[in-house]
Write an enzyme that holds these catalytic residues in place. Structure first.
Site, PDB file in Angstrom:
ATOM      1  N   THR A  77      24.497  20.657  24.851  1.00  0.00           N
ATOM      2  CA  THR A  77      25.387  19.613  24.571  1.00  0.00           C
ATOM      3  C   THR A  77      25.810  18.943  23.326  1.00  0.00           C
ATOM      4  O   THR A  77      25.379  20.007  22.473  1.00  0.00           O
ATOM      5  CB  THR A  77      24.796  18.441  25.500  1.00  0.00           C
ATOM      6  OG1 THR A  77      25.670  17.501  25.812  1.00  0.00           O
ATOM      7  CG2 THR A  77      23.582  17.722  24.921  1.00  0.00           C
ATOM      8  N   VAL A  95      30.957  21.210  29.521  1.00  0.00           N
ATOM      9  CA  VAL A  95      31.393  21.217  27.980  1.00  0.00           C
ATOM     10  C   VAL A  95      30.632  19.518  27.685  1.00  0.00           C
ATOM     11  O   VAL A  95      30.970  18.769  28.314  1.00  0.00           O
ATOM     12  CB  VAL A  95      32.743  21.105  27.969  1.00  0.00           C
ATOM     13  CG1 VAL A  95      33.094  21.065  26.487  1.00  0.00           C
ATOM     14  CG2 VAL A  95      33.225  22.465  28.621  1.00  0.00           C
ATOM     15  N   CYS A  96      30.199  19.635  26.558  1.00  0.00           N
ATOM     16  CA  CYS A  96      29.853  18.244  25.889  1.00  0.00           C
ATOM     17  C   CYS A  96      28.848  17.698  26.711  1.00  0.00           C
ATOM     18  O   CYS A  96      27.825  18.219  27.105  1.00  0.00           O
ATOM     19  CB  CYS A  96      31.052  17.589  25.424  1.00  0.00           C
ATOM     20  SG  CYS A  96      30.961  16.483  24.080  1.00  0.00           S
ATOM     21  N   THR A  97      29.024  16.335  26.812  1.00  0.00           N
ATOM     22  CA  THR A  97      27.932  15.629  27.441  1.00  0.00           C
ATOM     23  C   THR A  97      28.044  15.529  29.039  1.00  0.00           C
ATOM     24  O   THR A  97      27.445  15.035  29.626  1.00  0.00           O
ATOM     25  CB  THR A  97      28.162  14.178  27.260  1.00  0.00           C
ATOM     26  OG1 THR A  97      29.457  13.529  27.277  1.00  0.00           O
ATOM     27  CG2 THR A  97      27.582  13.875  25.712  1.00  0.00           C
TER      28      THR A  97
END
Length: 221
Positions: A121, A101-103
Site C-alpha cells: 500500500t 491501489v494505494c490505501t
C-alpha cells in the site's frame, strides 16, 4: 473472445489518480468493458475536487472479471460502510483479479481478502497491513494469487500494465504503454522514502500522522 468486465469502485474523497491512472491503461484492453461502480449514480467528488460519474450501482453491477479499489481520504469512511465492503467481498468471489491501489488495500483488508496474503500500500501505511492479516512485501506491485495490490497513487499505472500483460500478452501491453507515452522521467528520485532525501521525508511524513491514526482507530478499535 468474451467481454472482460473491469470495475472500479468509487466513493467520495477518493484520490482520482488511483482510479484514472489504471483506467487509462485498462480501458485500452481489447474486448473489455469498464464499469465505474458506486452506491448510487450520483456524482462523486474526488479529493482534488474532480467530479466523477458512476456508470452503474452496486445493485446493478454485473459480475466483474477485475475489481479495483482506489485509495484516498475517503477510505476511512468506506471501511466501515457495510454496503461497500459487502459489494467488494461478493465480487471477489467470482473475479479473476481482485486489486487495489494505494490505501484501497484496506478496503480489501476489511472485506477479509488479504488474510494470509502478501500485500502493499502507500508507504506511509504499510505497517498497518498487519491489522488486516496481511504481510507487507516491500514492492511497488505485489501479486499473491489473484490479489494484486499496488503502492501509492502513481503506482496504479504500473500495476495496470502488469495485469494487462497477463491478460493480453506483453506485446499488446507494450503497445498500450506506447499509446499513452508512459515513459516516466521525473526530475527527482524522491518518489519513495528509500530514495528521498531525509529532509524531504521529514517534511512529508508528518502529514500522514492524523490519517494513520484514523485508519488505526477503524482497524484496531
Amino acid at each position: 473472445m468474451t467481454t472482460f468486465n473491469i470495475g472500479f469502485v468509487i466513493f467520495p474523497n477518493l484520490t482520482q489518480l488511483d482510479f484514472t491512472g489504471p483506467l487509462e491503461v485498462l480501458h485500452r484492453l481489447p474486448e473489455c468493458k469498464i464499469h465505474i461502480v458506486a452506491k448510487t449514480l450520483d456524482p462523486v467528488r474526488s479529493d482534488c475536487g474532480l467530479i466523477l460519474l458512476p456508470t452503474t450501482t452496486f445493485e446493478d453491477c454485473c459480475q466483474l472479471d477485475l475489481i479495483c479499489v482506489p485509495g484516498g481520504g475517503g477510505v476511512v469512511g468506506i471501511m466501515t460502510d457495510r454496503e461497500t465492503v459487502d459489494f467488494v467481498r461478493k465480487q471477489a468471489t467470482g473475479a479473476r483479479y481482485v486489486t487495489s491501489v494505494c490505501t484501497g488495500a484496506f478496503v480489501l483488508g476489511v472485506a477479509g481478502l488479504l488474510k494470509g496474503r502478501r500485500a502493499t500500500t502507500h508507504w506511509a501505511y504499510t505497517d498497518l497491513l498487519a491489522l488486516v492479516g496481511a504481510t507487507f512485501e516491500k514492492a511497488r506491485i505485489v501479486k499473491d494469487g489473484n490479489v494484486v495490490t499496488a503502492g501509492g497513487v502513481a503506482s496504479g499505472i504500473d500495476f495496470a500494465l502488469h495485469v494487462a500483460t497477463e491478460i493480453v500478452g506483453e506485446e499488446t501491453a507494450q503497445a498500450i504503454q506506447l499509446s499513452i507515452e508512459y515513459d516516466p522521467a521525473p526530475p527527482f528520485t524522491s518518489g519513495h522514502p528509500d530514495r528521498a532525501p531525509a529532509s524531504v521525508t521529514a517534511l512529508v511524513a508528518p502529514r500522514y500522522t492524523k490519517r494513520r491514526e484514523a485508519y488505526r482507530a477503524v482497524l484496531q478499535p
